[in-house]
Structures are given as structure tokens and as C-alpha cells.
Design an enzyme around this catalytic site. Structure first.
Site, PDB file in Angstrom:
ATOM      1  N   PRO A  64      34.080  -6.255  22.877  1.00  0.00           N
ATOM      2  CA  PRO A  64      34.066  -6.914  21.596  1.00  0.00           C
ATOM      3  C   PRO A  64      34.901  -8.183  21.526  1.00  0.00           C
ATOM      4  O   PRO A  64      36.087  -8.171  21.790  1.00  0.00           O
ATOM      5  CB  PRO A  64      34.696  -5.869  20.685  1.00  0.00           C
ATOM      6  N   GLU A  65      34.284  -9.233  21.124  1.00  0.00           N
ATOM      7  CA  GLU A  65      35.016 -10.353  20.556  1.00  0.00           C
ATOM      8  C   GLU A  65      34.766 -10.289  19.057  1.00  0.00           C
ATOM      9  O   GLU A  65      34.164  -9.342  18.569  1.00  0.00           O
ATOM     10  CB  GLU A  65      34.540 -11.677  21.170  1.00  0.00           C
TER      11      GLU A  65
END
Length: 269
Positions: A2-3
DNA sequence: ATGTTGACCTGTAAGC
DNA sequence: TGCTTACAGGTCAACA
């Protein structure tokens, strides 16, 4: 996984199933992720989740006595499943909800976190964070002024959560390509005009990634199990040796600050 | 203070 | 087919 876009897509995915639901039970299956999961998380039991917010890459599930903070680390995933669904490997944490569904955190590498923030307090992990990139809190002036005198690479600079939050390795590469800035250039050696364009590019690439459901590389899936499609729009990330979409020169691949980086030596100066 | 490096973990893919 | 190695979306602590 995840960004910021993937965390936001996760937030949007779980919200319809979780918001306004009362928590029937909190289950901690693995007591220590990045940090020990505090016993305070059991304060959620019998309380409603009133809202789900995001700050940087942290999700905050707001409730009566405080907020449950979730961080997905590198490999964390949130799924909403019927409560009777069997646990799978690396399922570490669960909120059982009154609608018969459970929110589960699965994280193979255990770089993620489950924390607790009492009402009226700001958790220490959230105290040193820079501005949110998708709001007016992030301005070109902010980046320009903070960067003066910095000798490190601009790519590291925009990935520093004290400077601006939510820009991870994928989108740092993409935003610098979109702006024509060499990721190795010293942050303090970039003009105000170029920071203006970089600011716009950061906002644009993150917003487009959210619209596309995030970037699926190895294993990121949304809460509904669907992949994200922004991967199809990546111009340089993961494309070392392939032609630059603008000029055709081979995309360079090089480690900067221990992270793999991709850029075009003709288009980015 | 700032910049750089190692550390935390497991899974996967590539190389031999 | 195996075994070994390198690397992966993040962040923090310990150094120089």
C-alpha cells in the site's frame, strides 16, 4: 502493497460494510505486528464505528472511546468477510461486526500495525507527519522552502513523511517522471517553478491512482477482491530497460536510498 | 541537524 | 527438481 492510493481504496472499500456497525468482538490472533497490539483495542467491543478516516497511510476507525489505528505496512491487506469464514494464513486481527461480517487484517510480513488513539489525543505515530498531498495543505511553497539546503536526492525528499505523507516508491518515481526531474538531483537544487510542477504531479498521480482502484503489483486487492488498474498507467515504475513512453530511450534502473528507482536520463534532468 | 544504513518479516521469482 | 539469493508497496533506530 500500500501507498496512499491503495490505503484510500481500502478505506473506500470497507466503509460501506463497517461504518455505523457495532463491534461485537475484537480478536487478536497475533499479538505483535510492528509493535504490540495494545489491550486498549478491546475498548471497541460493543461500541459503534462512527467513521473511517485516513491520515497518511494510517486508517482511523473512530469510536466512542477513541480510534483504532491500522497500518498496512508493506504486505497488509484488509478484507471484509462473513464472520464464519475460516481464518487463512497471516490473518492477525479481526473486528466482528453486528451485521455478520468481519473486518480482517492479513499481513504476511507483519510490518503493519494495530494501535489505539484515545479520544482527544493524537497518537505519537501521527505527530510528526507532513501535509496531506490531496488537500490544500500541500503547496509548492511548502516543498520549496523545506528543501532549501537539502543535499539528499529529491526522490528521498518527497518520500519523507515529515515533508509530505503518502508518497511511496511507485508514485515518487511516477511523479518525478511526469515532472521531468532526475530523481537523483539534490532536493535543495530545484527551482520553485519546478516544485510547483512537482506538487501538481504528485496530486495528479495519486488522484488518478485512486480513481483506477490503486496499483496491483503482486498481491494488492481491494476489499472486494478486485485488482487495481493503475498499473496499466505506470510510465516508468517496474519498466527498467523498456522504452521511455515519451522519447523511446531505455528507462534506467538504479537504487536510490536503497529503493529501486526508474527514470529516463533524457527526459529527466 | 542531516544523511545513510541496517533492521524488521515472509513470499516469490530468478539463477544455478 | 532442488537449493540459494535477491528483492518487494514502509518506517524506524542507530550511526557517521
Amino acid at each position: 502493497m500500500p501507498e496512499l492510493p491503495e490505503v484510500e481504496v481500502s478505506r473506500l472499500g470497507i466503509t460501506p460494510h463497517v461504518e455505523k456497525q457495532r463491534v461485537q468482538a475484537v480478536r487478536v490472533w497475533y499479538p505483535t505486528l510492528r509493535w504490540p497490539i495494545p489491550d486498549d483495542v478491546y475498548l471497541l467491543e460493543q461500541q459503534p464505528i462512527t467513521a473511517i478516516h485516513r491520515r497518511a497511510k494510517y486508517l482511523l476507525l473512530e469510536s466512542t472511546f477513541g480510534a483504532l489505528i491500522l497500518h498496512l505496512g508493506m504486505s497488509g491487506k484488509l478484507r471484509v468477510v462473513p464472520t464464519e469464514t475460516p481464518r487463512v494464513k497471516h490473518d492477525h486481527f479481526e473486528l466482528e461486526l453486528e451485521n455478520g461480517l468481519s473486518l480482517r487484517l492479513n499481513d504476511a510480513r507483519r510490518f503493519g500495525a494495530v494501535l489505539w488513539q484515545p479520544t482527544g489525543e493524537l497518537h505519537p505515530q501521527l505527530q510528526q507527519l507532513g501535509p496531506e498531498p490531496l488537500t490544500d495543505a500541500l503547496t509548492a511553497d511548502h516543498l520549496y522552502h523545506l528543501s532549501r539546503g537539502k543535499t539528499g536526492p529529491v526522490k528521498n525528499f518527497i518520500m519523507d513523511n515529515a515533508v509530505v505523507v503518502g508518497v511511496g516508491n511507485i508514485y515518487a518515481n511516477e511523479a518525478l517522471f511526469a515532472t521531468g526531474i532526475d530523481p537523483r538531483r539534490a532536493a535543495g537544487n530545484i527551482s520553485q517553478a519546478r516544485y510547483a510542477r512537482l506538487t501538481d504531479a504528485i496530486k495528479d498521480v495519486l488522484a488518478r491512482a485512486i480513481e483506477q482502484g490503486g496499483t496491483t503489483l503482486r498481491d494488492f486487492t481491494r476489499a472486494d477482491g478486485q485488482p487495481g488498474y493503475f498499473r496499466l498507467e505506470l510510465a516508468v515504475y517496474g519498466r527498467g530497460g523498456l522504452p521511455c513512453p515519451t522519447c523511446g530511450r531505455e528507462i534506467a534502473e538504479q537504487r536510490i536510498g536503497q529503493r529501486n528507482s526508474f527514470f529516463c536520463t533524457r527526459c529527466q534532468r
